[in-house]
Design a protein around this motif. Structure first.
Motif, PDB file in Angstrom:
ATOM      1  N   LEU A 145       0.822  -1.326  -0.587  1.00  0.00           N
ATOM      2  CA  LEU A 145      -0.374  -0.459   0.174  1.00  0.00           C
ATOM      3  C   LEU A 145       1.190   1.250   0.013  1.00  0.00           C
ATOM      4  CD1 LEU A 145      -3.186  -1.062   1.848  1.00  0.00           C
ATOM      5  CD2 LEU A 145      -3.138  -0.459   0.261  1.00  0.00           C
TER       6      LEU A 145
ATOM      7  N   GLU B 173      -3.211   7.665  -3.412  1.00  0.00           N
ATOM      8  CA  GLU B 173      -3.642   7.601  -2.879  1.00  0.00           C
ATOM      9  C   GLU B 173      -5.593   7.455  -4.036  1.00  0.00           C
ATOM     10  OE1 GLU B 173      -4.259   7.605   0.480  1.00  0.00           O
ATOM     11  OE2 GLU B 173      -2.015   7.877   0.887  1.00  0.00           O
TER      12      GLU B 173
ATOM     13  N   LYS C 222      -6.702   3.938  -2.708  1.00  0.00           N
ATOM     14  CA  LYS C 222      -6.181   2.816  -1.601  1.00  0.00           C
ATOM     15  C   LYS C 222      -7.371   1.816  -0.529  1.00  0.00           C
ATOM     16  CE  LYS C 222      -1.506   4.209  -0.585  1.00  0.00           C
ATOM     17  NZ  LYS C 222      -0.017   5.229   0.516  1.00  0.00           N
TER      18      LYS C 222
END
Length: 141
Positions: A30, A35, A50
């Motif tokens: 991640l 984002e 995300k």
């Protein structure tokens, strides 16, 4: 203007991402994403963000145990586009919706990804593997 290090930086980003995958380090994966990452799931819909990717990882962890081998990474000169080719060595742990019943079947599957990079993060991840090949392997044909 293209930075001489752009290709190297892109390859390093992908190397971190795939090393995190193989380590089961979902947070590490991640951390490599923007984002608003766009994830084109193989033979599925595009999911954005995300948070959606984190949900996808939880689902994958429940249904599959996978390790990538023979990873080859490529990047454009400007570092904005990249690709990865690898072989997935996996086990099908829990039945995934719309797919055959799971009973721990093993599979070995060539796969790849097309990747867009913006601001040093993966902004688009388009996955590809042959679902028919995977299905043949897990149903034992």
């Amino acid at each position: 203007m293209t930075s001489p290090a752009a290709r190297t930086d892109a390859i390093a980003l992908l190397a971190r991402y795939y090393a995190a995958f193989n380590a089961g380090d979902w947070q590490g994966m991640l951390d490599c994403l923007s984002e608003d990452v766009a994830h084109d799931v193989n033979q599925g819909d595009r999911v954005v963000g995300k948070a959606a990717f984190a949900e996808f990882l939880k689902h994958m962890e429940r249904c599959y145990k996978e390790r990538l081998e023979g990873i080859v990474l490529m990047a454009s000169e400007d570092g904005t586009r990249a690709a990865a080719e690898f072989v997935v060595h996996g086990a099908y742990l829990a039945t995934d919706e719309g797919l055959p019943e799971a009973s721990g079947q093993k599979y070995v599957l060539p796969a790849g990804a097309f990747i867009g990079i913006e601001g040093g993060k993966i902004a688009r991840l388009t996955m590809y593997y042959n679902l028919a090949d995977w299905t043949r392997q897990v149903v034992g044909e």
